[in-house]
Design an enzyme around this catalytic site. Structure first.
Site, PDB file in Angstrom:
ATOM      1  N   ARG A 133      41.242  40.537  39.823  1.00 49.67           N
ATOM      2  CA  ARG A 133      41.460  40.576  41.264  1.00 49.67           C
ATOM      3  C   ARG A 133      42.329  41.788  41.613  1.00 49.67           C
ATOM      4  O   ARG A 133      43.121  42.256  40.791  1.00 49.67           O
ATOM      5  CB  ARG A 133      42.145  39.303  41.753  1.00 49.67           C
ATOM      6  N   LYS A 158      47.257  34.501  41.863  1.00 49.45           N
ATOM      7  CA  LYS A 158      46.621  33.473  42.681  1.00 49.45           C
ATOM      8  C   LYS A 158      46.936  32.063  42.203  1.00 49.45           C
ATOM      9  O   LYS A 158      47.205  31.171  43.011  1.00 49.45           O
ATOM     10  CB  LYS A 158      45.111  33.684  42.726  1.00 49.45           C
ATOM     11  N   HIS A 231      36.468  42.895  45.075  1.00 51.35           N
ATOM     12  CA  HIS A 231      35.886  41.584  44.799  1.00 51.35           C
ATOM     13  C   HIS A 231      34.395  41.676  44.498  1.00 51.35           C
ATOM     14  O   HIS A 231      33.853  40.844  43.767  1.00 51.35           O
ATOM     15  CB  HIS A 231      36.136  40.630  45.968  1.00 51.35           C
ATOM     16  N   ARG A 234      34.058  42.163  40.926  1.00 51.77           N
ATOM     17  CA  ARG A 234      34.301  40.882  40.248  1.00 51.77           C
ATOM     18  C   ARG A 234      33.016  40.053  40.236  1.00 51.77           C
ATOM     19  O   ARG A 234      32.654  39.448  39.233  1.00 51.77           O
ATOM     20  CB  ARG A 234      35.416  40.144  40.978  1.00 51.77           C
ATOM     21  N   HIS A 257      39.494  31.460  36.366  1.00 50.18           N
ATOM     22  CA  HIS A 257      39.422  30.297  37.245  1.00 50.18           C
ATOM     23  C   HIS A 257      40.048  29.096  36.553  1.00 50.18           C
ATOM     24  O   HIS A 257      39.870  28.894  35.348  1.00 50.18           O
ATOM     25  CB  HIS A 257      37.970  29.963  37.588  1.00 50.18           C
ATOM     26  N   TYR A 266      28.835  31.689  41.882  1.00 54.01           N
ATOM     27  CA  TYR A 266      28.149  32.867  41.369  1.00 54.01           C
ATOM     28  C   TYR A 266      26.729  32.564  40.897  1.00 54.01           C
ATOM     29  O   TYR A 266      25.968  33.482  40.599  1.00 54.01           O
ATOM     30  CB  TYR A 266      28.955  33.497  40.228  1.00 54.01           C
TER      31      TYR A 266
END
Length: 292
Positions: A133, A158, A231, A234, A257, A266
């Site tokens: 990120r 995050k 992003h 990503r 994650h 995704y």
């Protein structure tokens, strides 16, 4: 809300939304929270939905918690809670990524003959190869790069969890080139610094500008509505891993994650395998007249 166990990222989101609400009240020239009426809440929801159309699933529960807190302190009435719309279900969106060829075009737009180019190339290559990120790229420290073990180890902003990634050869070479030949000679723990004084670390917004400018030069994602920025790179990582039939659990680990559910979005980029999910029309015959 105070007694709930929340991650740092969640607490920051709560603060931003609450601050946005107070800024809105200030814009309407309110001097006291007791002056707020249900219609003001409705108008604020409309106001913030225009700014963050994909974030209402976060905004609405935060507003309810905030108004519940105010009510417990006798600062607001219960009617404000009821003014918050009930439909906060998170919608699934088709993510927007870039192809492998497009990422190569992005990298080719960078002139690596000067210090700024060396920095920007290292940032873009890091993003395209690891999927980090933009906040984690801007906060990357020299100590996070483990040259001896060939890894990048950092705590993600995050979700405050540890992420360990392999330090790929081309990424390591690009970062080393920047550190040794282009990085300002200042005492800073961060890898990527501003190119002019004061030589502080770059922020997430700068990472966005670097990637979006490269996209513009390469002619990538220039149509109206197409996403730009780090992003998208990503997303590209996830797409390529899905094309190679990499398990979601592995992709989730690479992207940092906490839950595999965050990675499922995704799946919409995996066009090759989505074709096998298409339903045939056998048994749904219709008469010509029905098609008119």
């Amino acid at each position: 809300m105070q007694n709930e166990q929340k991650s740092i990222g969640t607490i920051q989101a709560y603060s931003r939304i609450s601050e946005s609400f107070f800024e809105y009240l200030e814009m309407k020239r309110y001097k006291n929270i007791s002056e707020v009426k249900p219609k003001d809440v409705n108008e604020f929801v409309l106001h913030i939905s225009n700014r963050f159309p994909k974030g209402l699933h976060v905004v609405l529960p935060v507003l309810r918690s905030f108004f519940r807190f105010l009510e417990s302190k006798d600062k607001a009435t219960a009617c404000l809670i009821w003014a918050v719309p009930s439909d906060s279900r998170r919608k699934t969106y088709i993510v927007s990524g870039v192809t492998y060829d497009e990422t190569q075009k992005l990298l080719e737009t960078v002139d690596r003959n000067d210090s700024l180019g060396k920095r920007n190339y290292a940032i873009l290559l890091l993003a395209t190869r690891t999927g980090l990120r933009r906040t984690d790229i801007s906060n990357l420290r020299l100590s996070d790069i483990k040259w001896k073990t060939g890894t990048i180890e950092l705590v993600q902003k995050k979700n405050n969890s540890l992420l360990v990634l392999p330090l790929l050869a081309d990424v390591g070479n690009a970062i080393a080139d920047y550190i040794l030949n282009a990085r300002p000679k200042v005492d800073s723990p961060y890898v990527f610094l501003r190119s002019c004084a004061p030589f502080t670390k770059i922020d997430g917004a700068a990472c966005y500008r670097i990637s979006s400018q490269a996209m513009e030069k390469a002619g990538v994602h220039q149509k109206e509505g197409e996403q730009k920025g780090i992003h998208c790179l990503r997303h590209a990582i996830a797409t390529r891993l899905l094309e190679k039939e990499t398990p979601l659990s592995v992709i989730s680990t690479i992207l940092g994650h906490k839950s595999k559910d965050s990675t499922k979005i995704y799946l919409s980029t995996d066009i090759k395998n989505l074709k096998f999910c298409a339903l045939g029309l056998d048994g749904i015959e219709v008469e010509k007249e029905e098609l008119r």
